[in-house]
Enzyme design. Structure first.
Site, PDB file in Angstrom:
ATOM      1  N   ASP A   1       0.860  -1.169   0.000  1.00 46.33           N
ATOM      2  CA  ASP A   1       0.000   0.000   0.000  1.00 46.33           C
ATOM      3  C   ASP A   1       0.909   1.236   0.000  1.00 46.33           C
ATOM      4  O   ASP A   1       2.117   1.117   0.239  1.00 46.33           O
ATOM      5  CB  ASP A   1      -0.874  -0.077   1.266  1.00 46.33           C
ATOM      6  CG  ASP A   1      -1.613   1.197   1.545  1.00 46.33           C
ATOM      7  OD1 ASP A   1      -2.282   1.696   0.611  1.00 46.33           O
ATOM      8  OD2 ASP A   1      -1.528   1.710   2.676  1.00 46.33           O
TER       9      ASP A   1
ATOM     10  N   ASP B   1      -0.085   5.194   1.089  1.00 43.90           N
ATOM     11  CA  ASP B   1      -0.235   6.145   2.199  1.00 43.90           C
ATOM     12  C   ASP B   1      -0.326   5.425   3.541  1.00 43.90           C
ATOM     13  O   ASP B   1      -1.113   4.495   3.717  1.00 43.90           O
ATOM     14  CB  ASP B   1      -1.500   6.992   1.996  1.00 43.90           C
ATOM     15  CG  ASP B   1      -1.332   7.966   0.858  1.00 43.90           C
ATOM     16  OD1 ASP B   1      -0.676   8.990   1.046  1.00 43.90           O
ATOM     17  OD2 ASP B   1      -1.845   7.668  -0.240  1.00 43.90           O
TER      18      ASP B   1
HETATM   19  O1  LIG Z   1      -4.575   3.042  -0.420  1.00 37.20           O
HETATM   20  P1  LIG Z   1      -3.733   4.184   0.026  1.00 37.20           P
HETATM   21  O2  LIG Z   1      -2.496   4.371  -0.790  1.00 37.20           O
HETATM   22  O3  LIG Z   1      -3.428   4.114   1.486  1.00 37.20           O
HETATM   23  O4  LIG Z   1      -4.654   5.478  -0.211  1.00 37.20           O
HETATM   24  C1  LIG Z   1      -5.765   5.740   0.634  1.00 37.20           C
HETATM   25  C2  LIG Z   1      -5.966   7.223   0.707  1.00 37.20           C
HETATM   26  O5  LIG Z   1      -4.671   7.753   0.989  1.00 37.20           O
HETATM   27  C3  LIG Z   1      -4.528   9.174   0.982  1.00 37.20           C
HETATM   28  O6  LIG Z   1      -5.178   9.698   2.122  1.00 37.20           O
HETATM   29  C4  LIG Z   1      -4.555   9.356   3.335  1.00 37.20           C
HETATM   30  O7  LIG Z   1      -3.215   9.891   3.355  1.00 37.20           O
HETATM   31  C5  LIG Z   1      -3.142  11.340   3.284  1.00 37.20           C
HETATM   32  C6  LIG Z   1      -1.686  11.724   3.218  1.00 37.20           C
HETATM   33  O8  LIG Z   1      -0.975  11.205   4.295  1.00 37.20           O
HETATM   34  C7  LIG Z   1      -3.877  11.935   4.493  1.00 37.20           C
HETATM   35  O9  LIG Z   1      -3.847  13.350   4.431  1.00 37.20           O
HETATM   36  C8  LIG Z   1      -5.325  11.442   4.501  1.00 37.20           C
HETATM   37  O10 LIG Z   1      -5.995  11.908   5.663  1.00 37.20           O
HETATM   38  C9  LIG Z   1      -5.381   9.912   4.491  1.00 37.20           C
HETATM   39  O11 LIG Z   1      -6.711   9.445   4.376  1.00 37.20           O
HETATM   40  C10 LIG Z   1      -5.085   9.761  -0.285  1.00 37.20           C
HETATM   41  O12 LIG Z   1      -4.995  11.160  -0.212  1.00 37.20           O
HETATM   42  C11 LIG Z   1      -6.501   9.305  -0.524  1.00 37.20           C
HETATM   43  O13 LIG Z   1      -6.983   9.817  -1.742  1.00 37.20           O
HETATM   44  C12 LIG Z   1      -6.510   7.778  -0.595  1.00 37.20           C
HETATM   45  O14 LIG Z   1      -7.824   7.352  -0.817  1.00 37.20           O
END
Ligand SMILES: O=P(O)(O)OC[C@H]1O[C@H](O[C@H]2O[C@H](CO)[C@@H](O)[C@H](O)[C@H]2O)[C@H](O)[C@@H](O)[C@@H]1O
Length: 414
Positions: free
Chosen positions: A72, A74
């Site tokens: 993954d 983020d």
């Molecule tokens: O599947 P992933 O790669 O984990 O993506 C899921 C979401 O990740 C991001 O949001 C998350 O991380 C951001 C940066 O650290 C944070 O600001 C946010 O609160 C988290 O939910 C991404 O921006 C999303 O679009 C993805 O859906």
């Protein structure tokens, strides 16, 4: 609690995933945010042990196998930050992932749009699955052309997603701190930067926005984000299995897939691995239900694990060394030194020749796992010390600095 109840009612009224209501209620509940109950956490870690401290158990399972690595983005490769555009990959993590991809077929499966995550990672030798696995592409060749692994599970939804994005931008524009992110085949509505009293407004706006298209769209919740996705039978687990298939690695006894992730949508991949005898590793500082077998606490511990995996990969225990067949779109490192090898891989080989030299068991020792365990772990005490060093080197306790600061775990359990 009154606010939580009306939240649940709103969600139920629009037919949105009811678990969303429950998880949002849990996130709003200040008692849940205190999650740092050591007894609960320690009991959970007994069930889902730290892979750094149990790397020898891991080695026993992987020895001689052909490992495939799924990551993954983020919260796994990068710490969670307030501004999604600032979740850049550190050069150190990029180097580590590059080394992993040199030794094992490696894919990133993210909720982000594929183009965005590719831009962050900048490693053309990887497979990428964006939009929660709905947009898959194989490694690029020397000219940045995609190899023929492209697959889009929800291509026909793109116009609907574009429209939803514009609608949500309008609906969220007056909610302080809210933001919308276009992830190509899904849309994220972020509430991380909203005051708690505004979270519900974001939920209401999202539900109103999808109300007319409930048969086509559904809402799931990630870490302080609501993710609107097409109603297709596709998720990160399906994407992982699809990638195994295009790599020619599905249902083979000597193949061992590993998935590392931190969020609810990663559970689909963990479940897929439970069914297909792989290893799931959850990134979490708190106890929570998971189908992952192992855990680490944060991206720094992910990096530590990946480095240990690279060490294992250079040992003769790595099943790819004895497997001469190059699978689709990925070839074992020892087969990559022809003139057709991608420039990046050739450069890596030049920079790190030791990476290509298998770790051999010391004279008189035939158990390669033990040799690697000795080399990598310098038994368990060293691993525990390494884990402790990683835990103490920043992670959740790092000083906040503008948008790029990791959000303090206690303040943002999510
Ligand atoms: O599947 P992933 O790669 O984990 O993506 C899921 C979401 O990740 C991001 O949001 C998350 O991380 C951001 C940066 O650290 C944070 O600001 C946010 O609160 C988290 O939910 C991404 O921006 C999303 O679009 C993805 O859906």
């Amino acid at each position: 609690m009154h606010a939580v109840k009306s939240e649940a009612a709103i969600l139920a009224g629009t037919g949105t995933d009811s678990s969303l209501a429950a998880s949002l209620a849990a996130a709003i509940d200040p008692l849940k945010q205190q999650h740092g109950d050591d007894h609960e956490y320690n009991a959970w870690r007994d069930e889902h042990p730290c892979i750094l401290q149990h790397f020898d158990t891991f080695l026993e399972r992987v020895n001689g196998k052909r490992v495939a690595v799924f990551l993954d983005y983020d919260g796994t490769l990068t710490p969670i930050v307030n501004n999604p555009d600032n979740a850049v990959l550190s050069p150190q993590m990029r180097d580590t992932v590059r080394q992993v991809a040199h030794l094992f077929p490696t894919a990133i499966i993210s909720g982000r749009g594929r183009d965005k995550v590719e831009g962050f990672v900048q490693l053309p030798e990887l497979f990428y699955a964006g939009s929660h696995g709905m947009d898959i592409a194989g490694p690029k060749d020397d000219h940045s052309n995609l190899t023929p692994h492209n697959f889009q599970a929800a291509a026909e939804f793109r116009p609907m997603i574009d429209q939803l994005y514009h609608d949500l931008c309008k609906r969220l524009q007056d909610i302080p701190g809210a933001s919308v992110e276009h992830n190509n085949f899904c849309v994220s509505a972020h509430f991380r930067n909203c005051a708690t009293e505004h979270w519900q407004q974001v939920v209401v706006a999202v539900n109103e926005s999808v109300a007319a298209q409930q048969a086509q769209l559904h809402v799931t919740r990630g870490r302080k984000v609501l993710e609107v996705r097409p109603q297709v039978d596709w998720d990160k687990g399906r994407a992982l299995l699809h990638l195994l298939e295009v790599l020619g690695l599905q249902q083979q006894a000597d193949v061992l897939p590993i998935y590392i992730g931190d969020d609810k949508t990663d559970e689909d991949a963990f479940r897929a691995l439970q069914d297909h005898t792989g290893i799931g590793i959850l990134v979490s500082t708190k106890a929570k239900p998971t189908a992952a077998a192992f855990t680490v606490r944060d991206p720094e511990e992910v990096a530590a694990f990946l480095k240990m995996l690279v060490q294992y990969g250079t040992s003769s225990g790595n099943g790819w060394w004895t497997h001469q067949d190059a699978c689709n779109g990925w070839a074992p490192a020892h087969l990559r030194h022809s003139s057709s090898a991608p420039a990046g891989l050739a450069a890596l080989a030049d920079l790190a020749p030791q990476l290509l030299r298998p770790v051999m068991a010391p004279a008189g020792q035939t158990d390669v796992t033990a040799a690697v365990a000795a080399a990598v772990l310098r038994p368990a005490a060293a691993a525990a010390a390494a884990a402790a060093a990683v835990a103490g080197s920043g992670g959740a306790a790092a000083a906040p600095a503008a948008d790029a600061a990791p959000v303090a775990a206690a303040a943002a359990a999510d």
